[in-house]
Design an enzyme around this catalytic site. Structure first.
Site, PDB file in Angstrom:
ATOM      1  N   LYS A   1      20.609  65.564  27.666  1.00  0.00           N
ATOM      2  CA  LYS A   1      21.688  66.174  28.440  1.00  0.00           C
ATOM      3  C   LYS A   1      21.459  65.826  29.904  1.00  0.00           C
ATOM      4  CE  LYS A   1      22.484  70.493  27.474  1.00  0.00           C
ATOM      5  NZ  LYS A   1      22.344  71.970  27.492  1.00  0.00           N
TER       6      LYS A   1
ATOM      7  N   CYS B   1      31.015  64.016  41.444  1.00  0.00           N
ATOM      8  CA  CYS B   1      31.750  63.204  40.463  1.00  0.00           C
ATOM      9  C   CYS B   1      31.967  63.955  39.156  1.00  0.00           C
ATOM     10  CB  CYS B   1      30.958  61.923  40.188  1.00  0.00           C
ATOM     11  SG  CYS B   1      31.703  60.854  38.947  1.00  0.00           S
TER      12      CYS B   1
ATOM     13  N   CYS C   1      34.055  62.077  36.848  1.00  0.00           N
ATOM     14  CA  CYS C   1      34.516  60.997  35.964  1.00  0.00           C
ATOM     15  C   CYS C   1      33.348  60.242  35.337  1.00  0.00           C
ATOM     16  CB  CYS C   1      35.424  60.022  36.711  1.00  0.00           C
ATOM     17  SG  CYS C   1      34.581  58.864  37.827  1.00  0.00           S
TER      18      CYS C   1
ATOM     19  N   CYS D   1      30.460  61.848  44.183  1.00  0.00           N
ATOM     20  CA  CYS D   1      31.657  61.010  44.011  1.00  0.00           C
ATOM     21  C   CYS D   1      31.617  59.858  45.003  1.00  0.00           C
ATOM     22  CB  CYS D   1      32.899  61.872  44.266  1.00  0.00           C
ATOM     23  SG  CYS D   1      34.438  60.952  44.372  1.00  0.00           S
TER      24      CYS D   1
ATOM     25  N   HIS E   1      36.707  57.096  40.732  1.00  0.00           N
ATOM     26  CA  HIS E   1      37.727  57.728  39.886  1.00  0.00           C
ATOM     27  C   HIS E   1      39.118  57.150  40.152  1.00  0.00           C
ATOM     28  CE1 HIS E   1      37.584  60.269  43.565  1.00  0.00           C
ATOM     29  NE2 HIS E   1      38.900  60.231  43.418  1.00  0.00           N
TER      30      HIS E   1
HETATM   31 FE1  FES Z   1      33.795  60.152  39.734  1.00  0.00          FE
HETATM   32 FE2  FES Z   1      35.013  60.418  42.057  1.00  0.00          FE
HETATM   33  S1  FES Z   1      35.085  61.744  40.414  1.00  0.00           S
HETATM   34  S2  FES Z   1      33.777  58.803  41.400  1.00  0.00           S
END
Ligand code: FES
Length: 84
Positions: A23, A48, A50, A59, A63
């Site tokens: 995890k 982040c 994504c 991030c 994304h």
């Molecule tokens: Fe993953 Fe922005 S949410 S790079």
């Protein structure tokens, strides 16, 4: 078996990060985040969601390309400190 069938039905969100771990968890103390927000230009820190950032767990804007390529609509968790 059942696990393989489940994986075939539902693609993994995490394609490449720390795949050797059971995890992937990051823990931040709120007292450490506040100074990061304070020193950032827009008084915020973005995390982040994504799973494609090169700076994960932060991030890096990847994304946007993911959303463009897939039609998805994911974005970061933004922690902000509006206090002056
Ligand atoms: Fe993953 Fe922005 S949410 S790079």
């Amino acid at each position: 078996d059942d696990q393989i069938k489940k994986i075939e039905k539902e693609p993994q969100v995490n394609q490449s990060l720390s795949k050797d771990k059971d995890k992937v968890v990051h823990v931040y103390d709120i007292k450490d985040i506040q100074p990061e927000c304070d020193k950032a230009q827009n008084k915020s820190v973005s995390y982040c969601r994504c799973w494609k950032s090169k700076k994960f767990p932060l991030c890096d804007g990847t994304h946007n390309q993911h959303n463009k390529d897939t039609g998805d609509n994911v974005g970061p968790l933004v922690v902000t400190n509006k206090k002056e």
